[in-house]
Design a protein around this motif. Structure first.
Motif, PDB file in Angstrom:
ATOM      1  N   GLY A  11       0.844  -1.194   0.000  1.00 63.18           N
ATOM      2  CA  GLY A  11       0.000   0.000   0.000  1.00 63.18           C
ATOM      3  C   GLY A  11       0.872   1.233   0.000  1.00 63.18           C
ATOM      4  O   GLY A  11       1.483   1.564   1.022  1.00 63.18           O
ATOM      5  N   SER A  13       0.439   4.622  -0.251  1.00 63.77           N
ATOM      6  CA  SER A  13      -0.266   5.898  -0.162  1.00 63.77           C
ATOM      7  C   SER A  13       0.270   6.609   1.074  1.00 63.77           C
ATOM      8  O   SER A  13       1.441   6.436   1.414  1.00 63.77           O
ATOM      9  CB  SER A  13      -1.771   5.640  -0.107  1.00 63.77           C
ATOM     10  N   LEU A  14      -0.572   7.377   1.753  1.00 67.82           N
ATOM     11  CA  LEU A  14      -0.038   8.204   2.835  1.00 67.82           C
ATOM     12  C   LEU A  14       0.571   7.369   3.964  1.00 67.82           C
ATOM     13  O   LEU A  14       1.715   7.600   4.371  1.00 67.82           O
ATOM     14  CB  LEU A  14      -1.148   9.115   3.366  1.00 67.82           C
ATOM     15  N   GLY A  36       2.777  -0.578  -4.444  1.00 69.05           N
ATOM     16  CA  GLY A  36       1.527   0.165  -4.633  1.00 69.05           C
ATOM     17  C   GLY A  36       0.776  -0.295  -5.863  1.00 69.05           C
ATOM     18  O   GLY A  36       1.341  -0.394  -6.953  1.00 69.05           O
ATOM     19  N   SER A  49     -11.080  15.941  -3.685  1.00 68.43           N
ATOM     20  CA  SER A  49     -12.481  16.384  -3.679  1.00 68.43           C
ATOM     21  C   SER A  49     -12.562  17.899  -3.551  1.00 68.43           C
ATOM     22  O   SER A  49     -13.661  18.455  -3.479  1.00 68.43           O
ATOM     23  CB  SER A  49     -13.227  15.724  -2.507  1.00 68.43           C
ATOM     24  N   LYS A  50     -11.397  18.541  -3.483  1.00 67.62           N
ATOM     25  CA  LYS A  50     -11.390  19.994  -3.214  1.00 67.62           C
ATOM     26  C   LYS A  50     -10.609  20.702  -4.324  1.00 67.62           C
ATOM     27  O   LYS A  50     -11.009  20.679  -5.474  1.00 67.62           O
ATOM     28  CB  LYS A  50     -10.774  20.265  -1.832  1.00 67.62           C
ATOM     29  N   ALA A  83      -0.299  -6.672  -4.224  1.00 68.57           N
ATOM     30  CA  ALA A  83      -0.016  -7.855  -3.400  1.00 68.57           C
ATOM     31  C   ALA A  83      -1.284  -8.703  -3.389  1.00 68.57           C
ATOM     32  O   ALA A  83      -2.376  -8.184  -3.108  1.00 68.57           O
ATOM     33  CB  ALA A  83       0.358  -7.422  -1.994  1.00 68.57           C
ATOM     34  N   GLY A 111      -5.382   0.604   2.911  1.00 67.29           N
ATOM     35  CA  GLY A 111      -6.415   1.625   2.865  1.00 67.29           C
ATOM     36  C   GLY A 111      -7.833   1.096   2.718  1.00 67.29           C
ATOM     37  O   GLY A 111      -8.195   0.039   3.248  1.00 67.29           O
ATOM     38  N   ALA A 276      -1.706  -0.240   9.405  1.00 69.68           N
ATOM     39  CA  ALA A 276      -1.866   1.181   9.753  1.00 69.68           C
ATOM     40  C   ALA A 276      -2.740   1.883   8.722  1.00 69.68           C
ATOM     41  O   ALA A 276      -2.881   1.422   7.594  1.00 69.68           O
ATOM     42  CB  ALA A 276      -0.491   1.854   9.811  1.00 69.68           C
ATOM     43  N   GLU A 294     -10.788   6.662   9.408  1.00 69.74           N
ATOM     44  CA  GLU A 294     -10.594   6.843   7.960  1.00 69.74           C
ATOM     45  C   GLU A 294     -10.246   8.285   7.661  1.00 69.74           C
ATOM     46  O   GLU A 294     -10.974   8.954   6.922  1.00 69.74           O
ATOM     47  CB  GLU A 294     -11.895   6.508   7.230  1.00 69.74           C
ATOM     48  N   TRP A 296      -7.055  11.438   7.135  1.00 67.54           N
ATOM     49  CA  TRP A 296      -5.714  11.823   6.740  1.00 67.54           C
ATOM     50  C   TRP A 296      -4.742  11.848   7.934  1.00 67.54           C
ATOM     51  O   TRP A 296      -3.650  11.284   7.856  1.00 67.54           O
ATOM     52  CB  TRP A 296      -5.830  13.207   6.078  1.00 67.54           C
ATOM     53  N   ALA A 299      -3.641   8.396   9.056  1.00 71.36           N
ATOM     54  CA  ALA A 299      -2.695   7.736   8.144  1.00 71.36           C
ATOM     55  C   ALA A 299      -1.310   8.371   8.284  1.00 71.36           C
ATOM     56  O   ALA A 299      -0.283   7.679   8.307  1.00 71.36           O
ATOM     57  CB  ALA A 299      -3.192   7.845   6.706  1.00 71.36           C
ATOM     58  N   PHE A 324     -10.226  17.037   9.129  1.00 72.93           N
ATOM     59  CA  PHE A 324     -10.613  18.374   8.669  1.00 72.93           C
ATOM     60  C   PHE A 324     -11.455  18.233   7.414  1.00 72.93           C
ATOM     61  O   PHE A 324     -11.450  17.188   6.761  1.00 72.93           O
ATOM     62  CB  PHE A 324      -9.369  19.226   8.384  1.00 72.93           C
TER      63      PHE A 324
HETATM   64  C1  FAD Z   1     -11.539  12.220  -2.081  1.00 76.09           C
HETATM   65  C2  FAD Z   1     -11.067  12.101  -0.664  1.00 76.09           C
HETATM   66  C3  FAD Z   1     -10.980  13.233   0.135  1.00 76.09           C
HETATM   67  C4  FAD Z   1     -10.558  13.126   1.449  1.00 76.09           C
HETATM   68  N1  FAD Z   1     -10.517  14.250   2.232  1.00 76.09           N
HETATM   69  C5  FAD Z   1     -10.133  14.171   3.511  1.00 76.09           C
HETATM   70  C6  FAD Z   1     -10.117  15.331   4.341  1.00 76.09           C
HETATM   71  O1  FAD Z   1     -10.460  16.442   3.915  1.00 76.09           O
HETATM   72  N2  FAD Z   1      -9.701  15.195   5.622  1.00 76.09           N
HETATM   73  C7  FAD Z   1      -9.325  14.000   6.135  1.00 76.09           C
HETATM   74  O2  FAD Z   1      -8.975  13.938   7.315  1.00 76.09           O
HETATM   75  N3  FAD Z   1      -9.332  12.872   5.384  1.00 76.09           N
HETATM   76  C8  FAD Z   1      -9.723  12.935   4.080  1.00 76.09           C
HETATM   77  N4  FAD Z   1      -9.746  11.800   3.303  1.00 76.09           N
HETATM   78  C9  FAD Z   1      -9.335  10.520   3.901  1.00 76.09           C
HETATM   79  C10 FAD Z   1      -7.841  10.263   3.715  1.00 76.09           C
HETATM   80  O3  FAD Z   1      -7.439  10.576   2.417  1.00 76.09           O
HETATM   81  C11 FAD Z   1      -7.544   8.803   4.041  1.00 76.09           C
HETATM   82  O4  FAD Z   1      -7.784   8.627   5.406  1.00 76.09           O
HETATM   83  C12 FAD Z   1      -6.109   8.414   3.698  1.00 76.09           C
HETATM   84  O5  FAD Z   1      -5.909   8.468   2.317  1.00 76.09           O
HETATM   85  C13 FAD Z   1      -5.786   7.004   4.197  1.00 76.09           C
HETATM   86  O6  FAD Z   1      -4.512   6.669   3.808  1.00 76.09           O
HETATM   87  P1  FAD Z   1      -4.024   5.156   3.724  1.00 76.09           P
HETATM   88  O7  FAD Z   1      -2.602   5.240   3.272  1.00 76.09           O
HETATM   89  O8  FAD Z   1      -4.351   4.457   4.971  1.00 76.09           O
HETATM   90  O9  FAD Z   1      -4.935   4.467   2.613  1.00 76.09           O
HETATM   91  P2  FAD Z   1      -5.251   4.823   1.109  1.00 76.09           P
HETATM   92  O10 FAD Z   1      -5.077   6.296   0.880  1.00 76.09           O
HETATM   93  O11 FAD Z   1      -6.569   4.227   0.791  1.00 76.09           O
HETATM   94  O12 FAD Z   1      -4.133   4.079   0.280  1.00 76.09           O
HETATM   95  C14 FAD Z   1      -4.001   2.699   0.202  1.00 76.09           C
HETATM   96  C15 FAD Z   1      -3.169   2.383  -1.013  1.00 76.09           C
HETATM   97  O13 FAD Z   1      -2.918   1.007  -1.029  1.00 76.09           O
HETATM   98  C16 FAD Z   1      -3.085   0.518  -2.344  1.00 76.09           C
HETATM   99  N5  FAD Z   1      -3.408  -0.919  -2.250  1.00 76.09           N
HETATM  100  C17 FAD Z   1      -4.554  -1.473  -1.797  1.00 76.09           C
HETATM  101  N6  FAD Z   1      -4.473  -2.812  -1.821  1.00 76.09           N
HETATM  102  C18 FAD Z   1      -3.239  -3.098  -2.289  1.00 76.09           C
HETATM  103  C19 FAD Z   1      -2.550  -4.316  -2.539  1.00 76.09           C
HETATM  104  N7  FAD Z   1      -3.117  -5.496  -2.282  1.00 76.09           N
HETATM  105  N8  FAD Z   1      -1.297  -4.254  -3.041  1.00 76.09           N
HETATM  106  C20 FAD Z   1      -0.710  -3.055  -3.283  1.00 76.09           C
HETATM  107  N9  FAD Z   1      -1.308  -1.877  -3.053  1.00 76.09           N
HETATM  108  C21 FAD Z   1      -2.558  -1.905  -2.569  1.00 76.09           C
HETATM  109  C22 FAD Z   1      -4.216   1.351  -2.892  1.00 76.09           C
HETATM  110  O14 FAD Z   1      -4.202   1.340  -4.292  1.00 76.09           O
HETATM  111  C23 FAD Z   1      -3.862   2.719  -2.321  1.00 76.09           C
HETATM  112  O15 FAD Z   1      -2.998   3.423  -3.159  1.00 76.09           O
HETATM  113  C24 FAD Z   1     -10.189  11.866   1.977  1.00 76.09           C
HETATM  114  C25 FAD Z   1     -10.285  10.721   1.171  1.00 76.09           C
HETATM  115  C26 FAD Z   1     -10.716  10.829  -0.138  1.00 76.09           C
HETATM  116  C27 FAD Z   1     -10.817   9.595  -0.993  1.00 76.09           C
END
Ligand code: FAD
Length: 413
Positions: A11, A13-14, A36, A49-50, A83, A111, A276, A294, A296, A299, A324
């Motif tokens: 994963g 992302s953040l 990823g 979304s903004k 994965a 995520g 995480a 769920e 930002w 994460a 936020f």
């Molecule tokens: C449009 C939008 C707006 C948001 N706005 C806000 C906000 O204003 N304030 C706020 O607090 N939060 C906001 N959030 C929430 C915030 O973005 C998430 O909490 C954060 O992205 C979580 O991060 P993460 O790394 O845990 O997971 P994710 O961001 O979901 O990333 C997980 C990553 O893992 C990858 N993945 C999944 N399965 C696999 C696998 N099997 N193998 C390899 N890779 C894999 C996915 O492709 C993805 O890239 C928003 C979310 C979205 C979608």
């Protein structure tokens, strides 16, 4: 000796990217592999979304790190790779290209994905979801074309997309079975502030109404509501929540219950496997139970906390939930977790959209939201953590500094 060890993060992302960064910051000198499924290097989703959706900022503004960061820190970033299987007895992660990666520690930071509707017409073209940057690009093209959009769901994604679409001049209708936007988290009073905010900007709100079907030829042309109305539209955005991508853990027999169940050190039942971010349902010492957040901020902080756990540190993760949102000219922050409350105490006039609202349970503050009021997160956190009895009148009285109600350690009470 860590130089001969391999730490794998699934994963990118953040949470995953910040964990990789933290491993290097903490001096881990072994191999770090960050996998990823998306083709894009790690980016942040809030702008999707903004301001990114509205076309006010470009791609370069959303990335977690500069392009060269991963190579410079000897982090093997494997993009476009999913994965697909986990065997924690042999400590192997299977990838979709048939490769099997052996790890000494594994972090699952996969995520969440949008919850999909399964109603008639759900597969029509023009029924859109928003999670990834590609989704945001597609949606931005729709906003560029203008017209009428129906937003299904007045949660965070729905409310923010509706605001962005109105700001771009589209005709916007929002549907939600609840009585006010964001009601599940904010409750009727503060949700009402958001209802008025959207209505004042010309969004049509159909509340207390669900969606029954999407209709059209190849593409969606109409939305049929559960109370029998028919809404013409050019496209639809569905924002009805997200579900954790916990299938790797589930397939490996690890405990999954609304996310991957981890302890306060973010460890699963397999001692080398951590989780995480949005996917983790982590035991929270302050709440005495598992919570899945769920947002930002979670994460951002939980990724590095898991990295420290992977290195053998034993500090529990106990930050209070924080998030936020920005809609039109209303910026807000929310701190804490109010699963139940018996009243809301306002400091400031909610109608002015410049206020703090405290969610109270008996005589304690369990959460707080500040709308267009800034730099109050610390005292709100202290109020929640202190679990002390607080007087409603003093909370509501803007002449009583919050610092007086929740003094920082070492400061005069
Ligand atoms: C449009 C939008 C707006 C948001 N706005 C806000 C906000 O204003 N304030 C706020 O607090 N939060 C906001 N959030 C929430 C915030 O973005 C998430 O909490 C954060 O992205 C979580 O991060 P993460 O790394 O845990 O997971 P994710 O961001 O979901 O990333 C997980 C990553 O893992 C990858 N993945 C999944 N399965 C696999 C696998 N099997 N193998 C390899 N890779 C894999 C996915 O492709 C993805 O890239 C928003 C979310 C979205 C979608």
């Amino acid at each position: 000796m860590t130089a001969d060890q391999t730490f794998v993060i699934a994963g990118a992302s953040l949470a995953g990217a910040k964990a990789a960064e933290a491993l290097r910051e903490e001096g881990f000198d072994g191999r770090v592999v960050l996998i990823g499924a998306e083709d894009e290097r790690p980016y942040e989703r809030p702008p999707l979304s903004k301001e990114y959706l509205r076309g006010e900022v470009g791609r370069e503004k959303v990335y977690v790190h500069e392009e060269g960061f991963y190579a410079e820190h000897d982090i093997e970033l494997r993009l476009g790779r999913t994965a697909v299987g986990l065997d924690h007895a042999s400590r192997e992660l299977a990838l979709d290209d048939g490769q099997r990666l052996r790890y000494d520690r594994l972090l699952l930071a996969t995520g969440a994905r949008p919850r999909r509707l399964s109603i008639p017409g759900a597969d029509l073209d023009g029924v859109l979801y928003l999670r990834d940057v590609e989704d945001s690009d597609l949606l931005r093209e729709r906003l560029d074309r203008g017209g009428a959009v129906v937003v299904v769901g007045a949660g965070w994604i729905g409310a923010e997309v509706a605001a962005s679409a109105r700001q771009r001049g589209l005709e916007v209708t929002v549907l939600d079975p609840l009585a006010v936007p964001l009601e599940r988290v904010l409750g009727p009073e503060v949700g009402g502030v958001y209802r008025d905010l959207h209505a004042d900007h010309g969004t049509r709100l159909l509340l207390g109404t669900g969606v029954a079907a999407f209709e059209g030829g190849a593409a969606v042309e109409r939305v049929r509501t559960s109370d029998g109305r028919v809404l013409d539209c050019d496209f639809v955005v569905v924002g009805v929540g997200a579900e954790p991508r916990s299938e790797l853990a589930a397939g490996a027999g690890l405990e999954v219950q609304d996310g991957i169940v981890v302890d306060a050190l973010l460890r699963t039942g397999a001692p080398e496997v951590f989780a995480a971010g949005d996917v983790a349902n982590a035991h929270h010492p302050f709440y005495g139970e598992g919570i899945r957040v769920e947002h930002w901020g979670n994460a951002l902080e939980q990724g590095p906390a898991a990295a420290r756990g992977m290195l053998g540190r034993t500090e529990p993760y106990e930050r209070l939930p924080y998030f936020f949102s920005d809609q039109y000219d209303a910026g807000m922050e929310y701190t804490g977790l109010a699963r139940a409350w018996d009243r809301v105490v306002f400091r400031g006039d909610p109608a002015s959209r410049e206020f703090i609202a405290f969610y109270m349970l008996e005589d304690r503050v369990v959460a707080g939201i500040n709308v267009n009021v800034w730099d109050v997160t610390d005292p709100i956190q202290r109020l929640i953590r202190g679990r002390d009895a607080v007087d409603d009148r003093r909370l509501a009285d803007a002449d009583v500094p919050l610092e007086q109600l929740a003094p920082a350690e070492g400061s005069p009470a």
